[in-house]
Write an enzyme that holds these catalytic residues in place. Structure first.
Site, PDB file in Angstrom:
ATOM      1  N   ARG A 116      -0.164 -28.521  40.103  1.00  0.00           N
ATOM      2  CA  ARG A 116       0.758 -28.765  38.806  1.00  0.00           C
ATOM      3  C   ARG A 116       0.330 -28.942  37.120  1.00  0.00           C
ATOM      4  O   ARG A 116       1.309 -27.815  36.455  1.00  0.00           O
ATOM      5  CB  ARG A 116       1.847 -30.075  38.589  1.00  0.00           C
ATOM      6  CG  ARG A 116       2.518 -30.347  39.689  1.00  0.00           C
ATOM      7  CD  ARG A 116       3.963 -29.494  40.183  1.00  0.00           C
ATOM      8  NE  ARG A 116       4.514 -30.154  41.259  1.00  0.00           N
ATOM      9  CZ  ARG A 116       4.114 -29.665  42.422  1.00  0.00           C
ATOM     10  NH1 ARG A 116       4.005 -28.639  42.854  1.00  0.00           N
ATOM     11  NH2 ARG A 116       4.828 -30.417  42.793  1.00  0.00           N
ATOM     12  N   HIS A 151       0.598 -25.872  34.335  1.00  0.00           N
ATOM     13  CA  HIS A 151       1.047 -26.215  33.073  1.00  0.00           C
ATOM     14  C   HIS A 151      -0.426 -25.723  32.629  1.00  0.00           C
ATOM     15  O   HIS A 151      -0.288 -25.183  30.977  1.00  0.00           O
ATOM     16  CB  HIS A 151       1.691 -27.590  32.776  1.00  0.00           C
ATOM     17  CG  HIS A 151       2.404 -28.327  33.819  1.00  0.00           C
ATOM     18  ND1 HIS A 151       3.355 -29.233  33.109  1.00  0.00           N
ATOM     19  CD2 HIS A 151       3.404 -27.273  34.933  1.00  0.00           C
ATOM     20  CE1 HIS A 151       4.340 -29.359  33.424  1.00  0.00           C
ATOM     21  NE2 HIS A 151       4.790 -27.995  34.820  1.00  0.00           N
ATOM     22  N   ASN A 202       4.828 -32.624  30.367  1.00  0.00           N
ATOM     23  CA  ASN A 202       2.996 -32.723  30.810  1.00  0.00           C
ATOM     24  C   ASN A 202       3.687 -34.249  31.343  1.00  0.00           C
ATOM     25  O   ASN A 202       2.292 -34.915  32.258  1.00  0.00           O
ATOM     26  CB  ASN A 202       2.185 -32.896  29.815  1.00  0.00           C
ATOM     27  CG  ASN A 202       2.641 -30.809  30.097  1.00  0.00           C
ATOM     28  OD1 ASN A 202       2.972 -30.851  30.608  1.00  0.00           O
ATOM     29  ND2 ASN A 202       1.125 -30.446  29.156  1.00  0.00           N
ATOM     30  N   HIS A 253       5.979 -26.195  44.790  1.00  0.00           N
ATOM     31  CA  HIS A 253       6.614 -27.139  44.718  1.00  0.00           C
ATOM     32  C   HIS A 253       7.213 -27.502  46.258  1.00  0.00           C
ATOM     33  O   HIS A 253       7.929 -29.138  46.728  1.00  0.00           O
ATOM     34  CB  HIS A 253       8.367 -26.953  44.413  1.00  0.00           C
ATOM     35  CG  HIS A 253       8.453 -26.851  43.123  1.00  0.00           C
ATOM     36  ND1 HIS A 253       9.629 -26.816  42.307  1.00  0.00           N
ATOM     37  CD2 HIS A 253       7.347 -27.096  41.919  1.00  0.00           C
ATOM     38  CE1 HIS A 253       9.228 -26.753  40.860  1.00  0.00           C
ATOM     39  NE2 HIS A 253       7.371 -26.806  41.063  1.00  0.00           N
TER      40      HIS A 253
END
Length: 325
Positions: free
Chosen positions: A63, A67, A92, A189
């Site tokens: 992730r 990001h 975040n 995911h």
């Protein structure tokens, strides 16, 4: 004097040409082959040790890379500490694994100081996290340089848990990524969890209907409500891929088909025709690691990993990942 002046001119032209060539090369596989040949094994070792001690680190690192790339490119700006940096922004706040990047950087600075960027370490760590959870490996082009700017306000570019498909498509397109890339990358995911606070609104009073989101499988609803009771702990973690939280496979898409998507933005991948066909393309034998999804995921990660990268003379090579030089 004329000869000396000519020599100086030639030298200047050579330097300019070298600079231009370096800047135009961009990222490539084997970028550190001569300058830091152990870079991949060092990062891999750091990730492997961390994931064995705490499996939640793997999705955290994956992730983190996502990001980072979506905010001003893949430049490790997500790693910078400060009162108003990207790291402090609400999207975040649940990221984890920063200490793994720091550990790898520390060892690399001992082995080949001032050579490997934090941005490249993060790109490698994301790949290694997938491998550690059963996914297929891919070659990571390297040569990114670290950014100098990190602002929490820039995180508005990040896809959100309640984005419509139209908004998701637009945000990905802004980064040069198409709809297939979107569906593929959201497949990350398949590992990791979400806080109840990001989806519990779907369980009780969705869109002020006094009822649940109709896209949730009615047999799945009691399970989610038990994990996230109305008014309960919003920080409680729930698997995004029910039954396969620590295994990188294609079961995430099967859960979407079966109405078991946890985040609203994920669930819409099945309900919207623009994305459903790509979800269907990833369906197959549950938990099959050699599926088409694994191959496509590596391809999409390389594509995303080249988003607005800084190379050549842009940015810097940080000595410490948490601050600029």
């Amino acid at each position: 004097m004329e000869v000396s002046s000519l020599n100086k001119t030639l030298i200047l032209l050579v330097l300019l040409l070298a600079t231009f060539t370096t800047m135009s090369l961009g990222t490539r596989v084997g970028f550190y082959r001569a300058t830091c040949p152990r870079v991949e094994s060092i990062v891999q070792s750091a990730v492997q040790s961390a994931v064995r001690a705490n499996p939640t680190v793997a999705p955290g690192l994956l992730r983190m890379f996502f990001h980072d790339c979506f905010v001003n490119g893949c430049d490790a700006s997500i790693l910078i500490d400060g009162p108003s940096t990207e790291k402090t922004a609400r999207p975040n706040s649940f990221l984890r694994g920063f200490e793994v990047i720091d550990a790898a950087k520390s060892q690399l600075e001992t082995t080949c100081p001032g050579v490997v960027s934090c941005a490249d370490i993060l790109a490698l760590a994301a790949r290694d996290s997938v491998v550690q959870t059963g996914g297929r490996s891919w070659q990571v082009p390297l040569g990114r340089r670290d950014g100098l700017v990190s602002q929490a306000s820039d995180t508005a570019a990040l896809p959100a848990f309640n984005d419509t498909i139209s908004v998701q498509i637009r945000k990905f397109a802004d980064k040069g990524l198409n709809t297939q890339d979107l569906v593929t990358l959201v497949g990350g995911h398949t590992i990791g969890t979400s806080a109840c606070a990001l989806f519990s609104y779907r369980l009780y009073n969705f869109s002020n209907t006094n009822g649940p989101d109709p896209e949730i499988n009615q047999a799945f609803l009691p399970q989610l409500r038990a994990l996230c009771p109305n008014g309960g702990d919003g920080l409680r973690r729930v698997a995004l891929d029910t039954g396969s939280v620590d295994c990188f496979d294609n079961s995430f898409y099967e859960n979407l088909r079966n109405g078991r998507g946890v985040l609203e933005s994920d669930a819409k991948l099945w309900s919207d025709q623009r994305t459903r066909r790509f979800v269907q393309g990833f369906l197959g034998t549950r938990g099959q690691p050699g599926s088409r999804f694994n191959n496509e995921f590596g391809r999409a990660m390389v594509k995303m990993g080249n988003t607005e990268v800084k190379t050549g003379m842009e940015g810097e090579i940080r000595r410490v990942c948490t601050k600029t030089n």
